[in-house]
Design an enzyme around this catalytic site. Structure first.
Site, short mmCIF file in Angstrom:
data_model
loop_
_atom_site.label_atom_id
_atom_site.label_comp_id
_atom_site.label_asym_id
_atom_site.label_seq_id
_atom_site.Cartn_x
_atom_site.Cartn_y
_atom_site.Cartn_z
N LYS A 34 0.85 -1.20 0.00
CA LYS A 34 0.00 0.00 0.00
C LYS A 34 0.88 1.24 0.00
CE LYS A 34 -0.35 -0.39 5.03
NZ LYS A 34 -1.20 -0.79 6.16
N TYR A 254 16.42 29.68 9.62
CA TYR A 254 15.20 30.36 10.06
C TYR A 254 15.11 30.40 11.58
CZ TYR A 254 13.21 30.25 5.34
OH TYR A 254 12.95 30.45 4.01
C1 PLP Z 1 -0.36 -1.88 6.80
C2 PLP Z 1 -0.92 -3.15 7.32
C3 PLP Z 1 -0.09 -4.27 7.56
C4 PLP Z 1 1.42 -4.20 7.48
O1 PLP Z 1 1.90 -3.73 8.72
P1 PLP Z 1 3.48 -3.56 9.01
O2 PLP Z 1 3.52 -3.07 10.40
O3 PLP Z 1 3.97 -2.55 8.03
O4 PLP Z 1 4.08 -4.89 8.80
C5 PLP Z 1 -0.68 -5.46 7.91
N1 PLP Z 1 -2.03 -5.55 8.06
C6 PLP Z 1 -2.85 -4.51 7.88
C7 PLP Z 1 -4.32 -4.68 8.07
C8 PLP Z 1 -2.33 -3.27 7.52
O5 PLP Z 1 -3.14 -2.23 7.37
#
Ligand code: PLP
Length: 358
Positions: A34, A254
């Site tokens: 994702k 800054y």
């Molecule tokens: C993003 C996600 C993962 C992966 O989690 P990590 O901590 O990056 O391994 C697994 N399951 C779900 C439902 C997620 O949303």
């Protein structure tokens, strides 16, 4: 060209996926891709894992369609399910594995006319209280969906709230709630994210869901990626574009946020918060030049940041500056900035070109 590049080591992604599989022999794994593969480039990561990964997991139909275009066969899990009923036929046409996480989604699925049936993953809320059906509603949904025309496999899934904190009591409770449902005859079960995969064998079930570990960062505050046998994937590399002498008492950047306590050499680096570098990184946050850590000096600007080169006299204009990567774990920078590796990696902006090494 502006000297800033994110180099992505695809062999390291394959290595890290193999580590995930080795932690849980005989199980299968959805590589979580994702958010543009956590900022690394979904096309390249899916291509790199094309022959290795058992499946992929994404957050939306748009992301799923992108993965399907590159991989005709792979299982693709839609982690948040469909956001409206009209997405269901599209999910079916794409041959997705569908998460179902609310009573409304169960109803919508049972009412849908689909071109083909879907593998369904009922998401049970085992204690995170973010998304999911209560265990009682899972039992009711199981009875409704088992044998329904829209459903091929009927599977069970849940997600941990605290698996990144080893020994947290909620993790064990969540496993218990999950196990309590396994008198129902689900086809497949999935529970473990990276943190659980690495430290909670009781959570391994049938399908793993590793995300962050694939990208060579750690989910834990007290266990580094290197200790876990993971290889860093992204190196964010800029350049020293100016080197200035600053007298004691003068300020840099800054807000006069940094004051020279001694005559200082200040380097300007071609990376800023508009590239995704965290503006919250305080003075002292490390970068690496010529293999040495040197500290940030003052506030991060939009397109550049300053570093104190006084203790690295050999540094010169044009030197490479690693913001994070093979010499400096992204997790170290995240900790200094009060964030996590996930956020830094996913926030590298599109104006930073990605260069791929296979
Ligand atoms: C993003 C996600 C993962 C992966 O989690 P990590 O901590 O990056 O391994 C697994 N399951 C779900 C439902 C997620 O949303």
């Amino acid at each position: 060209m502006r000297p800033l590049v994110a180099t992505v080591d695809l062999a390291a992604v394959r290595h890290n996926y193999a580590v995930a599989k080795r932690c849980a022999p005989g199980r299968q794994a959805f590589a979580v891709v994702k958010a543009n593969a956590y900022g690394h480039g979904v096309r390249e990561v899916v291509t790199a894992l094309h022959d290795d990964a058992d499946g992929f997991a994404v957050a939306s139909l748009e992301e799923a369609a992108e993965v399907r275009a590159m991989h005709g066969q792979a299982r693709i899990l839609l982690l948040e399910g469909c956001f409206s009923a009209d997405e269901l036929p599209i999910a079916a046409r794409l041959g997705l594995d569908l998460m179902v996480r609310s009573a409304e989604q169960v109803e919508a699925l049972l009412a849908a006319q689909l071109p083909r049936s879907l593998n369904v993953w009922l998401k049970v809320d085992t204690g995170m209280h973010r998304l999911g059906l209560s265990p009682q509603v899972v039992r009711a949904a199981f009875a409704q969906l088992r044998g329904a025309a829209q459903v091929s496999e009927l599977n069970l899934l849940s997600h941990f709230a605290c698996a990144d904190e080893r020994g947290h009591p909620l993790t064990e409770q969540q496993v218990e709630v999950f196990l309590d449902l396994l008198d129902l005859d689900f086809d497949l079960r999935s529970l473990a994210n990276s943190a659980a995969l690495l430290t909670v064998p009781a959570s391994h079930m049938d399908w793993l869901r590793p995300g962050i570990m694939l990208y060579g960062a750690t989910p834990f505050a007290d266990l580094s990626a290197a200790e876990l046998g993971l290889k860093p994937v992204m190196s964010l590399t800029a350049q020293l574009i100016a080197v200035n002498e600053v007298a004691a008492g003068e300020t840099v950047g800054y807000g006069t946020a940094w004051v020279a306590r001694r005559p200082s050499r200040i380097g300007m680096v071609s990376c800023g918060y508009a590239d995704g570098y965290p503006r919250s990184a305080p003075s002292g946050t490390p970068v690496v030049i010529r293999g040495q850590r040197v500290p940030l000096a003052g506030r991060v600007s939009m397109d550049m940041l300053a570093v104190d080169l006084t203790d690295l006299p050999e540094a010169v204009l044009g030197d490479a500056v690693e913001l994070w990567g093979t010499q400096l774990p992204v997790d170290d920078v995240a900790r200094a900035a009060g964030s996590i590796g996930y956020e830094l990696l996913t926030k590298v902006t599109t104006r930073v070109p990605r260069r791929y090494q296979s």
